[in-house]
Design an enzyme around this catalytic site. Structure first.
Site, short mmCIF file in Angstrom:
data_model
loop_
_atom_site.label_atom_id
_atom_site.label_comp_id
_atom_site.label_asym_id
_atom_site.label_seq_id
_atom_site.Cartn_x
_atom_site.Cartn_y
_atom_site.Cartn_z
CE LYS A 103 11.22 8.85 14.06
NZ LYS A 103 11.09 7.73 15.01
CG HIS A 122 0.04 0.72 17.85
ND1 HIS A 122 -0.72 -0.40 17.68
CD2 HIS A 122 1.17 0.53 17.12
CE1 HIS A 122 -0.07 -1.25 16.90
NE2 HIS A 122 1.08 -0.71 16.55
NE ARG A 134 12.21 10.37 19.52
CZ ARG A 134 11.00 10.89 19.34
NH1 ARG A 134 10.42 10.81 18.16
NH2 ARG A 134 10.39 11.50 20.30
N GLY A 155 6.11 -1.18 14.39
CA GLY A 155 6.53 -2.58 14.52
C GLY A 155 7.97 -2.64 14.93
CB SER A 199 -3.69 -13.21 -21.14
OG SER A 199 -3.98 -12.62 -19.91
CB CYS A 254 -5.45 -12.15 -16.71
SG CYS A 254 -5.02 -13.83 -17.18
NE ARG A 289 5.61 10.18 11.39
CZ ARG A 289 5.70 9.17 12.22
NH1 ARG A 289 6.71 8.37 12.20
NH2 ARG A 289 4.74 8.95 13.10
CG MET A 316 13.06 0.09 20.20
SD MET A 316 14.72 0.40 20.73
CE MET A 316 14.81 2.15 20.49
CE1 TYR A 320 -5.09 -7.83 -20.56
CE2 TYR A 320 -4.46 -7.46 -22.85
CZ TYR A 320 -4.92 -8.30 -21.85
OH TYR A 320 -5.22 -9.61 -22.14
C1 PEP Z 1 -3.52 -17.61 -13.69
O1 PEP Z 1 -3.14 -18.77 -13.61
O2 PEP Z 1 -2.78 -16.64 -13.42
C2 PEP Z 1 -4.89 -17.29 -14.08
C3 PEP Z 1 -5.27 -16.05 -14.24
O3 PEP Z 1 -5.76 -18.31 -14.20
P1 PEP Z 1 -6.44 -19.04 -12.95
O4 PEP Z 1 -6.17 -18.24 -11.74
O5 PEP Z 1 -7.88 -19.12 -13.28
O6 PEP Z 1 -5.76 -20.37 -12.95
#
Ligand code: PEP
Ligand code: MG
Length: 873
Positions: free
Chosen positions: A22, A454, A92, A101, A763, A830, A336, A103, A850
């Site tokens: 702001k 809000h 402000r 959230g 992974s 993952c 803004r 003031m 990845y």
């Molecule tokens: C993990 O532990 O990050 C994972 C992908 O395996 P899970 O959540 O199945 O334990």
């Protein structure tokens, strides 16, 4: 001496970190020569200093604030606290990122018992002057001193009743004097002191309140939801007052240069004649559309439109502006980059590219990756929608379809959501205290409030469906009931809200998946051109996999095979396997499972059409599969030719004190190699068959979970290789395959160089890695983490946003060690973090190949991966 305070004319747009959004924009607008009431900004660094100095504003900072006041007095030609013509200011908050959230605003600061007389004389409007003073007392007491609003509302109602006044505006100047006297009395009673008369004291108290609000629970919660660091602090803007409540040629409003719901390139907003800003935001009176201003005050409208266009072109983005007209003269109070829905964000970004105002890269960098979520949200089933008659309708404040049980308080909404219910929060109007309940709700319905109220603003930001301003509702929040369209709806009854049309329905209407527009594809294509990180998905079924491919998944990074065993027709078989007493019996049970598992894998391979698929072998502790219901135990005993007692005893023997750290992951394959053998057979046969039948080039990736030691992996790998080679020989296939591991135990990260000797890919299972690095359970941490946020020990949930300083360092180290041993090793993530934008950026920065995330988050990850590239430029 450090500089803690900047006059607007001393700042610039690029000083956001110091002046807040702001403050930086007010400075920029001042530099552009726009009609801005002048003022100054107390910096974010002053806020940090306040916390570092034991929650005190130092004398040095106070001195600079009063110096700035003296400058402002010169500019305005008025004096603070003057008895003839006092300088009044607004105060402000304004952080780097706009944050509901905290003031928000104090207006009319500088009034006291004496100044109000001068103000009355100067304006020639005593009623207006006393009304301004009573508003100030009310706002100051509420916002700065944290006294409950209800005291003041009660007094106002009392006096209205005594005077026979229907509306506030029916009260005379003398009535308002009476209001002020009673306000001050209640203030003294509750606070123990007189209402502060010295404007300097008022100002420092107000600045302190803004700094304090940076750390209130709502602000902390909002920061956590939006990845805003706690050490940024907020700035404070002090600005000369202009008055929109000086009569019929005055007014105040909020407007967007484009529609924040749809993105349509058309001015959008609302205003109220003879009102102060709080009236518009609070939604107590229903505002007029901005286009009406053209009739009401054509000159003002013309100037307003010119400035709005200038601002949008200057920032090359949609602007959210507040303005006030004081006796026919237009002022801008702030501008803004406007918050917008996901669909609007895409529309605006694409339009700005087409209008030649921004590049594709800028367009990609502008989209809030998390907001894509809303695009993928459900709508009502068309047939159900056609058949339904709405019981009412109001403003379509935030798109999306929502159905759930009605609750009337944020707490009830939150608690029942935690019990697994879908909830709709129904409120007279929402306030920032309601944020957690709003977050928990599928949808929000309010009685009061316009499109910029809000509820509307916050719901749009969260992607939660919201219908606001439904004045036909008769609500009794205490009794937890409301009536609408002749229906009475009690707590716990189902209603359905269409946030895109504003319609309200009785009952639990079915919803269908979202459909994605052409803008989405355009932005995604641009993102794909920029990113280098691949995006895979976590999917265990052909349906999920197909969905993910639709969203752009380039492979499966995690197929959790255990999920396939929970089906009704399979669980008895896996139970039989688990309860088998001999290897032969277990192999026989596994034999029965092979056809199921193989069919699932075939389905997935077909959907993925040769894209890489990582299949993870059985991971959870076995007791998760054992029966607990008496009927299931009896059935199993019968099937296995055992007594019920024998079955119960075996189930009991599987009990573990700490199953998450117990007999799970590759430990299962070490004790029961036949499980790994069965799974290998299913994977290989499925791959060979689909390859032969469909011609896809399939290279299965077999992933061993929970490895912490090279020899452990080696052991399981030997079983896999032996079986895989056997299957290849049986089928006369030369298919190749890869064997890798999850890195989800800290020891594996530490010894990643050794493990890479056996693993062709890693992974990162950051769910378990986080659990084991922090040493707290991923299932139970929620119970105590709240205290960690409130006490500012952690800023965010480490299971949602990767802890880059700790867990992230293990990931980085393991990636480096893995590459050292095996330069071509493939690296991915993952855990749930794979769909979190900040984690995606981290993964890009440390050079993973990845990320893998749930299907609905694939677009988020694609965009975040592109933004990671742009952020590094
Ligand atoms: C993990 O532990 O990050 C994972 C992908 O395996 P899970 O959540 O199945 O334990
Ligand atoms: Mg795991």
């Amino acid at each position: 001496m450090a500089k803690w305070v900047y006059l607007f004319k001393e700042g610039k747009a690029d000083m956001k970190n110091l002046l807040g959004g702001k403050g930086a924009n007010l400075a920029e607008m001042t530099n552009l020569g726009l009609p801005i009431p002048q003022g100054f900004t107390v910096t974010t660094e002053a806020c940090t200093d306040y916390y570092n100095s034991g929650k005190k504003i130092t004398d040095e900072i106070q001195g600079q604030i009063f110096d700035a006041i003296a400058e402002l007095e010169k500019i305005q030609g008025k004096k603070f606290g003057d008895t003839e013509d006092p300088l009044l200011v607004s105060v402000r908050s304004g952080a780097r990122a706009s944050m509901p959230g905290m003031m928000d605003t104090i207006l009319n600061l500088g009034l006291n018992d004496i100044a109000v007389e001068g103000f009355a004389k100067k304006t020639g409007n005593p009623r207006f002057a006393y009304d301004s003073y009573r508003r100030f007392i009310q706002m100051f007491s509420d916002v700065v001193m944290e006294m409950s609003k209800t005291f003041f509302e009660g007094i106002l109602d009392e006096i209205k009743e005594e005077k026979g006044a229907k509306f506030d505006t029916d009260l005379t100047a003398d009535d308002l004097k009476e209001v002020i006297a009673r306000y001050k009395a209640i203030y003294k009673e509750k606070m123990g002191d007189e209402f502060p008369q010295d404007p300097k004291v008022q100002l420092i108290e107000a600045v302190t309140a803004v700094f304090r609000s940076w750390d209130n629970p709502r602000a902390i919660y909002y920061r956590r939801m939006n990845d805003i660091p706690g050490d940024w602090g907020t700035a404070v803007n002090v600005q000369a007052m202009v008055f929109g409540n000086m009569g019929e040629t005055s007014g105040t409003g909020v407007a967007f240069t484009r529609n924040p719901s749809t993105g349509e390139a058309k001015i959008y907003g609302e205003y109220l004649i003879n009102a102060q800003g709080e009236d518009v935001v609070a939604g107590i009176r229903t505002p007029l559309p901005i286009t009406r201003l053209e009739q009401d005050m054509p000159e003002c409208y013309k100037e307003f439109m010119e400035i709005a266009t200038k601002l949008e072109n200057h920032y090359a983005d949609m602007q959210d502006m507040e303005f006030t007209i004081q006796e026919g003269k237009l002022y801008f109070l702030q501008t803004r980059n406007g918050k917008r829905t996901g669909p609007a964000a895409l529309q605006i970004a694409c339009d700005l590219v087409d209008e030649g105002k921004i590049s594709k890269e800028t367009a990609v960098s502008r989209i809030d990756a998390k907001s894509l979520d809303q695009l993928l949200h459900p709508a009502f089933d068309q047939a159900a929608l056609k058949a339904a008659t709405p019981i009412g309708s109001a403003l379509p404040a935030s798109p999306g379809a929502a159905a759930g049980k009605v609750y009337f308080t944020a707490n009830d909404a939150k608690n029942n959501h935690e019990k697994g219910e879908r909830v709709i929060l129904v409120r007279l109007e929402t306030s920032p205290e309601d944020i957690e309940g709003m977050h928990a709700a599928e949808g929000i319905l309010t009685v009061r409030g316009g499109m910029t109220s809000h509820a509307a603003v916050v719901a749009r930001g969260m992607g939660t469906a919201c219908v606001s301003g439904c004045g036909e509702i008769n609500i009794n929040e205490e009794a937890k009931v409301f009536t609408l369209g002749g229906e009475t709806i009690k707590e716990g009854d189902y209603i359905s809200l269409d946030g895109s049309t504003g319609k309200i329905y009785l009952g639990d209407m079915p919803t269908v998946e979202a459909s994605i527009s052409g803008n989405f594809d355009r932005i995604m294509t641009w993102a794909d051109e920029i990113r280098t990180l691949k995006v895979r998905t976590n999917a265990d079924t052909p349906e999920d996999a197909a969905n993910a491919v639709k969203f752009g998944a380039e492979g499966i990074g995690l197929c959790r095979t255990e999920h396939m065993f929970f089906n009704e027709d399979r669980i008895p078989k896996i139970r039989k396997m688990i309860l088998s007493k001999t290897v032969e019996a277990r192999e026989a049970a596994l034999e029965e499972l092979i056809p199921f598992q193989k069919a699932d894998f075939k389905g997935i391979y077909e959907v993925m059409e040769g894209r890489p698929v990582t299949i993870r072998f059985l991971d959870p502790p076995l007791h998760e599969f054992v029966p607990t219901e008496e009927a299931d135990i009896v059935a199993l005993a019968k099937d296995m030719g055992l007594t019920v007692e024998e079955v119960k005893a075996t189930c009991d023997s599987l009990h573990e004190f700490n199953p998450m750290m117990g007999h799970r992951g590759c430990r299962l394959a070490v004790t029961y190699p036949e499980i790994a053998a069965m799974q290998t057979r299913a994977v290989m046969e499925a791959a060979i068959e689909v390859k032969n039948e469909k011609g896809f080039d399939i290279v299965p990736e077999i992933m061993i979970p929970l490895v912490g030691e090279k020899r452990e992996l080696q052991f399981v790998k030997d079983v896999v290789v032996e079986t895989a080679e056997k299957v290849k020989a049986e089928k006369g296939s030369d298919i190749s395959y890869h064997i890798g591991t999850m890195i989800e135990i800290p020891r594996a990260a530490i010894l990643a160089d050794e493990i890479a000797e056996e693993a062709e890919f890693f992974s990162f299972g950051t769910n378990d890695l986080t659990q084991m690095t922090f040493g707290f359970s991923r299932d139970d941490a929620g119970k105590f983490l709240d205290a960690y946020y409130t006490n500012k020990i952690y800023e965010s949930d480490p299971f949602a946003r990767l802890d880059q300083e700790g867990v992230g360092q293990l990931v980085k180290m393991a990636a480096e060690k893995g590459r050292k041993t095996r330069p071509e090793i493939k690296l991915g993530i993952c855990g749930e973090h794979g769909g979190d934008p900040s984690t995606v950026e981290f993964c890009h920065n440390i050079g993973l190949n990845y990320v893998s995330c749930s299907p609905f988050r694939v677009p988020i990850a694609r965009l975040a991966a592109a933004q990671a590239v742009l952020n590094n430029k």
